[in-house]
Design a protein around this motif. Structure first.
Motif, PDB file in Angstrom:
ATOM      1  N   GLN A  28       5.612  34.860  31.349  1.00  0.00           N
ATOM      2  CA  GLN A  28       5.711  35.672  32.524  1.00  0.00           C
ATOM      3  C   GLN A  28       6.087  37.020  32.356  1.00  0.00           C
ATOM      4  N   SER A  61       8.173  40.346  33.097  1.00  0.00           N
ATOM      5  CA  SER A  61       8.894  40.620  34.143  1.00  0.00           C
ATOM      6  C   SER A  61       8.247  41.865  34.790  1.00  0.00           C
ATOM      7  N   PHE A  70       9.929  43.191  37.507  1.00  0.00           N
ATOM      8  CA  PHE A  70      11.131  43.870  38.327  1.00  0.00           C
ATOM      9  C   PHE A  70      11.208  45.181  38.165  1.00  0.00           C
ATOM     10  N   ASN A  91      12.723  47.381  35.170  1.00  0.00           N
ATOM     11  CA  ASN A  91      12.815  45.997  34.218  1.00  0.00           C
ATOM     12  C   ASN A  91      11.812  45.614  33.664  1.00  0.00           C
ATOM     13  N   THR A 132       3.117  38.491  34.851  1.00  0.00           N
ATOM     14  CA  THR A 132       3.613  38.987  36.209  1.00  0.00           C
ATOM     15  C   THR A 132       3.387  40.363  36.013  1.00  0.00           C
ATOM     16  N   ARG A 175      13.402  36.050  44.519  1.00  0.00           N
ATOM     17  CA  ARG A 175      13.210  36.362  43.318  1.00  0.00           C
ATOM     18  C   ARG A 175      14.167  37.700  42.771  1.00  0.00           C
ATOM     19  N   ASP A 176      15.116  37.330  41.871  1.00  0.00           N
ATOM     20  CA  ASP A 176      15.831  38.617  41.586  1.00  0.00           C
ATOM     21  C   ASP A 176      16.536  39.040  42.605  1.00  0.00           C
TER      22      ASP A 176
END
Lengths: 506, 103
Positions: free
Chosen positions: A276, A278, A280, A283, A289, A419-420
Motif C-alpha cells: 500500500q 503511504s 501521508f 511522508n 494508496t 488513519r495516522d
C-alpha cells in the motif's frame, strides 16, 4: 486429481443459474408468444418475467446466508455473508432498473434487452464472488460486454451509437491494460488466487525490488480506474452516460460501479495487501494508496468543477459520479478495516441515490421531451411526487444531513482522519473532499432550482405508473433510512468485512 | 553457441507489442483500425502470460489465455456490431466525427 464437485458448484451458484435461465426464458417468450403483441404489452410481460426471475434468484442467496465461508472450484469463487449481501444489493439494483425500463421505450428488441440486462447482472454477481484473476477478468468482461450492447440499444438515436462506440473503445482498452497488468502480477507471484498473491508478494521484497510487480500494479489500477471512471480515466463516462438509454445509464452508474468497487477493494486489500505504500502528507511512499490519492484528488476537483457548467441532467450526474468515485477512493486510501467498511457503506448509498436520480430522469424526460435542464423547469408542479424524490436523491448525493449520503461521506472522511491520527497524515485529502463537497452543492442546487423555482412553459401534469412511483419511493425511503438509522447496516458490514481486510496491517 | 530465448526476450517483445497497440489507438482515426490495435494489446498480454507460464512451469497463465481468446472473439462480435450501427446512422467511422455530445 479429485473430481470437480459439479453439484456443489451448481448449488453455490444457484442465483446465477436462475438468472441465466430467466434470461433465456425472456428471449424465448418474446420470440415465441408476444412478438406480435403491442409494444407496451411486450415490455410489461418480459419485464415482469425478468423481475420474477430476479426475485427467484434471491432464494438460494437467503438459504446460504449465515452459513460458513465456502470456496468453490479451488478458491476461484467464494461465498460468505458479505458477498451474499452484496449479491442481494445487485439484485435489488437490477430489479429497479428493470422497473424503470418497463416504463421506457427500449426499442423493438424487448426480449434481447432484458436478457442482456440479466446477463449483465450475472456478470456482476460473479465479479462479487470472484477471488481469482481468471474469474475476475472473465466476470468483468461479461459485465462490460453486456453494458456495451445495452448502451447501443437506442438504434434510432445517434447519441446512443456514439456513446456505445466510445464506451466500447475505452472499455476494451481498459481490459487490455488490466490484462497486461494481471499478466505481470501473475508472472512475478506465480499465482492467480488473491490470497496466494498476497503471500507471494510478501516474499518478493516489495515494489522497489521488483519493477515488474510495480508495472503490474500500476497497469491493474489503470484498468480498474477506467471501469470505475476516475480522472484521468474518466473520458468515456460523460458521453456514455448521456448517450445511453436512461435506464441503462442508471445500470452502468450503479450496478457495474458497485461490482467494480467491490472487486477493486478485494484486489487491493487482499491481493496487494503488502504494497500500500503511504499517502501521508510529507511522508509519501510508492504504493497503491499513493496512486489512489492522486486519482482521488484529480477526480474530486475535475468532476465537481466540470459538473458546474453542464446543461444536460444526465451529463451533470455523470460528472457528479466521477466526483463521487473520488470520495470513495479516500476510503480506499485509508486502507484500514474502517476504510473498507466506509467504502462498502458508501457504495450502497451512492448506488441507491444515483439509481433513484436516473430513474426519475428516465420517467420524466421521456414525458417532458428531453433530458436538458430546461425540460425540468417547473417539474415540481407537473410531477410533485417524483420531484420530491429527486430532491431526496440529489441532496443525498450532495451529502446533506439527515440523508444517507451525509453519513456515508462522514464515515469515509472519518476513516481517513483516523488513519495516522497523530500526524493527520490524510487530513489534506479530507479537507479537499469537504471543500469539493461544498462546490458540488452549487450544481446540485442549480438542478433543484430548475425543478422547483423556475416556471416552465408547459404546465400539464405528468402521470407516471404506480409501480414505478412505489419502486422509486422505496429507494428514497432506503436512502433516508441509511442516513437516519445506519446502525444495522454498519454492524452488518463490521461483522462481515473480516474476509476482506484479513491481509491488512491495522 | 546455443543461445536460448529467455523470459526477458519474450517480455520485451510483448512490451513492444503493447506500446505499438497503444500508439495505434492514439494515432489512428478509423474506428476499425483502432479496434485492431486494441486486439494487438490483448495479444501482447497473452504473449506475456504464456511466457510466464512456460518459464515458471505453471499452467494458469495458459488457461487465462484461452479465456482471453474467447472473450476477444465475443468482443469482436459486439464491437463490430456497434461500429456497423454507427456507420448506418452516420456514414462514417472516423472517430474525429463523433462530436454530437460535447463538454
Amino acid at each position: 486429481m479429485t473430481p470437480v464437485p459439479y453439484f456443489d458448484v451448481l448449488k453455490g451458484l444457484g442465483a446465477e443459474v436462475i438468472l441465466t435461465l430467466t434470461a433465456l426464458v425472456a428471449l424465448t417468450l418474446d420470440l415465441a408468444s408476444v412478438r406480435r403483441a403491442e409494444m407496451s404489452v411486450r415490455s410489461r410481460t418480459i419485464g415482469t418475467t425478468a423481475v420474477v426471475g430476479l426475485l427467484a434468484s434471491t432464494l438460494p442467496l437467503w438459504q446460504q446466508l449465515n452459513g460458513p465461508r465456502m470456496v468453490l472450484l479451488g478458491g476461484t469463487l467464494a461465498m460468505d455473508d458479505l458477498i451474499i449481501f452484496f449479491k442481494l444489493v445487485i439484485v435489488a439494483l437490477a430489479v429497479i432498473t428493470v422497473l424503470i425500463s418497463m416504463d421506457f421505450d427500449v426499442g423493438r428488441h424487448v426480449g434481447e434487452y432484458y436478457a442482456v440486462l440479466l446477463f449483465g447482472a450475472v456478470g456482476m454477481m460473479l465479479l462479487i464472488s470472484a477471488e481469482e484473476l481468471i474469474t475476475i477478468f472473465v466476470a468483468l468482461e461479461l459485465t462490460s460486454v453486456s453494458l456495451y450492447i445495452l448502451t447501443a440499444f437506442h438504434k434510432g438515436e445517434l447519441r446512443s451509437q456514439e456513446a456505445a462506440v466510445k464506451y466500447f473503445m475505452f472499455g476494451a482498452i481498459s481490459s487490455a491494460f488490466l490484462l497486461f497488468g494481471l499478466s505481470y502480477v501473475f508472472g512475478v507471484t506465480g499465482a492467480t488466487g488473491l490470497q496466494a498473491i498476497q503471500d507471494a508478494v510478501k516474499n518478493t521484497g516489495g515494489l522497489a525490488m521488483s519493477p515488474l510487480l510495480a508495472t503490474g500494479l500500476l497497469f491493474t489500477i489503470v484498468g480498474f480506474g477506467f471501469k470505475v471512471a476516475v480522472v484521468p480515466f474518466h473520458l468515456w463516462a460523460p458521453d456514455a452516460y448521456e448517450g445511453a438509454p436512461t435506464p441503462v445509464t442508471a445500470y452502468i452508474a450503479t450496478g457495474s460501479k458497485v461490482a467494480s468497487f467491490f472487486i477493486l477493494l478485494k484486489v487491493l486489500f487482499i491481493g496487494f495487501a503488502g504494497l500500500q505504500g503511504s499517502a501521508f502528507w510529507g511522508n509519501f511512499a510508492s504504493g497503491w494508496t499513493m496512486l489512489l490519492a492522486v486519482t482521488a484528488t484529480l477526480s474530486m476537483i475535475l468532476g465537481n468543477c466540470a459538473a458546474i457548467v453542464q446543461h444536460n441532467v444526465k451529463r451533470l450526474l455523470a460528472y457528479s459520479s466521477i466526483a463521487q468515485a473520488g470520495y470513495i477512493f479516500i476510503g480506499l486510501v485509508a486502507a484500514t478495516k474502517m476504510g473498507a467498511n466506509s467504502v462498502l457503506f458508501y457504495i450502497i448509498v451512492y448506488a441507491l441515490a444515483n439509481l433513484g436520480a436516473f430513474g426519475v430522469v428516465a420517467a420524466l424526460s421521456s414525458r417532458a421531451g428531453g433530458d436538458e435542464m430546461q425540460n425540468f423547469d417547473g417539474m415540481a408542479r407537473r410531477a410533485p411526487f417524483l420531484s420530491l424524490l429527486m430532491l431526496i436523491f440529489v441532496l443525498s448525493l450532495a451529502g446533506i444531513p439527515p440523508l444517507g449520503g451525509f453519513f456515508g461521506k462522514f464515515y469515509l472522511f472519518a476513516s481517513a482522519v483516523q488513519r495516522d491520527a497523530q500526524h493527520f497524515g490524510l487530513l489534506w485529502l479530507v479537507i479537499l473532499g469537504i471543500v469539493m463537497s461544498a462546490v458540488s452543492l452549487y450544481y446540485y442546487l442549480i438542478l433543484l432550482k430548475h425543478i422547483y423555482v423556475i416556471d416552465g412553459s408547459d404546465q400539464s401534469p405528468i402521470i407516471t405508473p404506480t409501480y414505478l412511483n412505489v419502486a422509486l419511493g422505496l429507494v428514497a425511503l432506503a436512502v433516508v433510512a441509511l442516513g437516519v438509522y445506519p446502525k444495522p447496516i454498519l454492524e452488518l458490514l463490521n461483522n462481515f468485512s473480516y474476509s476482506v481486510i484479513a491481509g491488512l496491517v491495522r | 553457441m546455443t543461445s536460448a530465448i529467455t523470459l526477458n526476450d519474450y517480455l520485451i517483445v510483448s512490451g513492444l507489442l503493447f506500446a505499438l497497440g497503444i500508439a495505434g489507438v492514439i494515432i489512428r482515426r478509423n474506428a476499425l483500425v483502432i479496434y485492431m490495435a486494441l486486439e494487438m494489446n490483448l495479444n501482447a498480454a497473452n504473449l506475456a502470460l504464456i511466457a510466464f507460464s512456460k518459464f515458471n512451469k505453471l499452467v494458469e497463465g495458459q488457461i487465462l489465455v484461452f479465456f482471453v481468446i474467447a472473450i476477444a472473439a465475443a468482443e469482436v462480435a459486439v464491437g463490430l456490431a456497434i461500429i456497423v450501427a454507427l456507420y448506418r446512422r452516420k456514414q462514417t467511422i472516423s472517430v474525429d466525427q463523433l462530436t454530437t455530445m460535447r463538454l
